[in-house]
Design an enzyme around this catalytic site. Structure first.
Site, PDB file in Angstrom:
ATOM      1  N   CYS A 260      -1.305  -1.984  -3.713  1.00 22.06           N
ATOM      2  CA  CYS A 260      -1.573  -3.108  -2.805  1.00 22.06           C
ATOM      3  C   CYS A 260      -3.054  -3.335  -2.524  1.00 22.06           C
ATOM      4  O   CYS A 260      -3.597  -4.380  -2.882  1.00 22.06           O
ATOM      5  CB  CYS A 260      -0.807  -2.897  -1.507  1.00 22.06           C
ATOM      6  SG  CYS A 260       0.944  -2.639  -1.800  1.00 22.06           S
ATOM      7  N   LYS A 321      -0.986   8.631  -2.270  1.00 21.19           N
ATOM      8  CA  LYS A 321      -0.980   9.069  -0.871  1.00 21.19           C
ATOM      9  C   LYS A 321       0.247   9.960  -0.685  1.00 21.19           C
ATOM     10  O   LYS A 321       1.109  10.005  -1.589  1.00 21.19           O
ATOM     11  CB  LYS A 321      -0.972   7.885   0.082  1.00 21.19           C
ATOM     12  CG  LYS A 321       0.305   7.064   0.027  1.00 21.19           C
ATOM     13  CD  LYS A 321       0.327   6.073   1.155  1.00 21.19           C
ATOM     14  CE  LYS A 321       1.694   5.453   1.312  1.00 21.19           C
ATOM     15  NZ  LYS A 321       1.800   4.570   2.447  1.00 21.19           N
TER      16      LYS A 321
HETATM   17  C1  UGA Z   1      -0.328  -1.021   2.345  1.00 21.18           C
HETATM   18  C2  UGA Z   1      -0.294  -1.529   3.796  1.00 21.18           C
HETATM   19  O1  UGA Z   1      -0.601  -0.456   4.696  1.00 21.18           O
HETATM   20  C3  UGA Z   1       1.085  -2.108   4.137  1.00 21.18           C
HETATM   21  O2  UGA Z   1       1.051  -2.660   5.447  1.00 21.18           O
HETATM   22  C4  UGA Z   1       1.412  -3.210   3.120  1.00 21.18           C
HETATM   23  O3  UGA Z   1       2.714  -3.732   3.343  1.00 21.18           O
HETATM   24  C5  UGA Z   1       1.368  -2.620   1.718  1.00 21.18           C
HETATM   25  O4  UGA Z   1       0.052  -2.085   1.472  1.00 21.18           O
HETATM   26  C6  UGA Z   1       1.660  -3.739   0.749  1.00 21.18           C
HETATM   27  O5  UGA Z   1       0.876  -4.688   0.664  1.00 21.18           O
HETATM   28  O6  UGA Z   1       2.740  -3.734   0.134  1.00 21.18           O
HETATM   29  P1  UGA Z   1       0.535   1.194   1.092  1.00 21.18           P
HETATM   30  O7  UGA Z   1      -0.212   0.679  -0.092  1.00 21.18           O
HETATM   31  O8  UGA Z   1       1.935   1.664   0.941  1.00 21.18           O
HETATM   32  O9  UGA Z   1       0.595   0.060   2.242  1.00 21.18           O
HETATM   33  O10 UGA Z   1      -0.258   2.441   1.651  1.00 21.18           O
HETATM   34  P2  UGA Z   1      -1.232   2.744   2.897  1.00 21.18           P
HETATM   35  O11 UGA Z   1      -0.592   3.724   3.783  1.00 21.18           O
HETATM   36  O12 UGA Z   1      -1.722   1.510   3.497  1.00 21.18           O
HETATM   37  O13 UGA Z   1      -2.446   3.486   2.137  1.00 21.18           O
HETATM   38  C7  UGA Z   1      -3.218   2.786   1.157  1.00 21.18           C
HETATM   39  C8  UGA Z   1      -4.340   3.664   0.660  1.00 21.18           C
HETATM   40  O14 UGA Z   1      -5.343   3.825   1.659  1.00 21.18           O
HETATM   41  C9  UGA Z   1      -3.938   5.080   0.252  1.00 21.18           C
HETATM   42  O15 UGA Z   1      -4.562   5.392  -0.977  1.00 21.18           O
HETATM   43  C10 UGA Z   1      -4.464   5.958   1.371  1.00 21.18           C
HETATM   44  O16 UGA Z   1      -4.779   7.253   0.935  1.00 21.18           O
HETATM   45  C11 UGA Z   1      -5.706   5.197   1.765  1.00 21.18           C
HETATM   46  N1  UGA Z   1      -6.139   5.457   3.157  1.00 21.18           N
HETATM   47  C12 UGA Z   1      -5.359   5.059   4.190  1.00 21.18           C
HETATM   48  C13 UGA Z   1      -7.352   6.080   3.393  1.00 21.18           C
HETATM   49  O17 UGA Z   1      -8.091   6.444   2.442  1.00 21.18           O
HETATM   50  N2  UGA Z   1      -7.753   6.284   4.683  1.00 21.18           N
HETATM   51  C14 UGA Z   1      -7.001   5.899   5.728  1.00 21.18           C
HETATM   52  O18 UGA Z   1      -7.419   6.112   6.890  1.00 21.18           O
HETATM   53  C15 UGA Z   1      -5.768   5.282   5.493  1.00 21.18           C
END
Ligand code: UGA
Length: 438
Positions: A260, A321
């Site tokens: 995403c 993640k």
């Molecule tokens: C993300 C959004 O959070 C959802 O709201 C959305 O629906 C989804 O994309 C989508 O468009 O379908 P997702 O990709 O499942 O969800 O994962 P996240 O939990 O958002 O994490 C995304 C990335 O950011 C991961 O690689 C995670 O490790 C990284 N991250 C997250 C960080 O590096 N630091 C943080 O503080 C949080």
């Protein structure tokens, strides 16, 4: 209500299963007959906590089924959700061919409906796409857009208790149908918001872009901290105490991955270019994210004087993640490839992503135990913050590793503890000290 979901990827399958669980009759349509057969047995094609159980319950209750027959799957539907993929094409642009193809399939059967269905675009699409779908529908229908905000690994909870549900509509009929459908999930503290279709489409991209921006921002500050003797964890705590800043999506690391954020930031940049309004912030967010992975991999190379010939590296965490087996655009892929190119032999462990990772980087030997991965390794590299990595048996780990070096891309450990155990410990945005006090 009778609902048809087109596409059984992440969004389609979670959406269909959760609506069925709430008492609706749901048919999920997919072009892949093998996948449909597996799904009808209640087996989810990816790891998501609680999903298979919920699928099985709804299948057994006769409220959820899967089909590859587009001539019957739409029959009698009140609402049709388009949930197919919008990948980034070879030209770097958002590929809408699947979404528009589904619109053509729906158009073929529109004259069989007694009551016009509501056709909802749920796939993440650039502004204007829902109207392009509508242009391809010949017959009676009500159009709507309804972006999804589910996080992998937390999707069922996110669906049942959403921060908000956003809908773009232009008819009372579409609004009434969506109000009825979402009633069990919205209400106190979980608003159901209705906007025009363009604004609804934009909310989705703008939200993901904002979250990606927070991550790149904190990673940039982490880099500054490291160069100036500050500790990003303390700086972050100090910043997050300001309620205007908040503390979510602000963890430093090796950048975001997944299907995403990387794709959506590129799509926002494309929208800006198309509108002759270049998106400077989003461009920087994307570049910083790429830089963060390179920086981390280079740090490992530098430790070994840029030559890893004959070195063995253990890699903990392959998924992009925790709580998912998804490895799409996972930082671990770029990092493993860099290490392998420099001559290293890489052994990986992940609690869930062992199958999915194999085809991405076949040179990585995957093992089923985190300590086995560390056996005889010259360094341990941590790419994903799975719970089981947060308090490992450090004595065992130390005994397993050939050289006690840890590159922690997720700041899992207290530096003083690592020093006490005698590890040479690298993390993100915290001064690297072999003997340290905090
Ligand atoms: C993300 C959004 O959070 C959802 O709201 C959305 O629906 C989804 O994309 C989508 O468009 O379908 P997702 O990709 O499942 O969800 O994962 P996240 O939990 O958002 O994490 C995304 C990335 O950011 C991961 O690689 C995670 O490790 C990284 N991250 C997250 C960080 O590096 N630091 C943080 O503080 C949080």
């Amino acid at each position: 209500m009778k609902i048809t979901i087109v596409g059984t990827g992440y969004v389609g399958l979670i959406t269909g299963t959760c609506f069925a669980n709430a008492g609706n009759n749901v048919t999920c349509l997919d072009i892949d007959p093998k996948k449909v057969e597996t799904l009808n047995k209640g087996e989810a094609p990816f790891f998501e906590p609680g999903l298979s159980e919920m699928m099985t319950k709804s299948i057994n209750a006769g409220r959820l089924d899967f089909s590859d027959d587009s001539s019957t799957a739409f029959t009698g539907s009140d609402i049709i959700f388009i949930c197919v993929g919008t990948p980034t094409g070879n030209d770097g642009k958002c590929d809408l061919s699947y979404v528009l193809g589904v619109a053509d399939d729906i158009s073929k059967v529109l004259d069989t409906f007694d009551t016009p269905p509501v056709v909802v675009v749920k796939s993440t699409v650039p502004v204007g796409t829902t109207h392009r779908v509508a242009e391809r529908l010949h017959g009676e229908y009500f159009i709507a857009n309804n972006p999804e905000f589910l996080r992998e690994g937390n999707a069922i909870d996110d669906f049942r208790t959403p921060d908000r549900v956003v809908c773009g509509v232009e008819s009372e009929e579409a609004q009434a149908a969506l109000e009825q459908l979402y009633a069990p999930f919205t209400g106190d503290g979980h608003p159901l918001l209705f906007f025009d279709i363009h604004s609804s489409e934009m909310v989705k991209y703008a939200s993901n872009a904002m979250l990606a921006c927070k991550i790149s921002f904190i990673n940039e500050i982490a880099s500054l901290c490291e160069r100036n003797g500050a500790n990003i964890e303390r700086v972050r705590t100090g910043m997050c105490a300001d309620s205007r800043i908040g503390n979510q999506f602000f963890k430093p690391g090796i950048g975001y991955g997944g299907s995403c954020f990387p794709k959506d930031t590129l799509a926002v940049m494309e929208m800006g270019d198309n509108a002759n309004a270049p998106c400077l912030v989003n461009t920087a967010v994307h570049e910083l994210n790429q830089r963060q992975r390179r920086w981390f991999a280079n740090r490992i190379l530098e430790h070994f004087d840029n030559d890893l010939t004959g070195k063995k590296v253990a890699l903990w965490g392959l998924a992009f993640k925790p709580n998912t087996d998804d490895v799409r655009d996972a930082p671990s892929i770029d990092i493993a490839k860099t290490l392998i190119d420099a001559g290293a032999e890489v052994t990986g462990f992940d609690p869930e992503a062992w199958e999915t990772y194999g085809s991405e980087v076949p040179e990585v030997t995957i093992v089923s135990n985190m300590y086995e991965a560390a056996a005889d390794a010259d360094a341990l590299v941590i790419c994903t913050e799975w719970d089981e990595f947060s308090s490992p048996d450090f004595d065992l780990l130390k005994a397993k590793l050939k050289d006690q070096v840890i590159f922690d891309g997720r700041n899992l450990y207290i530096r003083a503890e690592m020093a006490r155990h005698g590890f040479h410990y690298y993390s993100v945005g915290r001064p690297t000290l072999e003997i340290c006090t905090a």
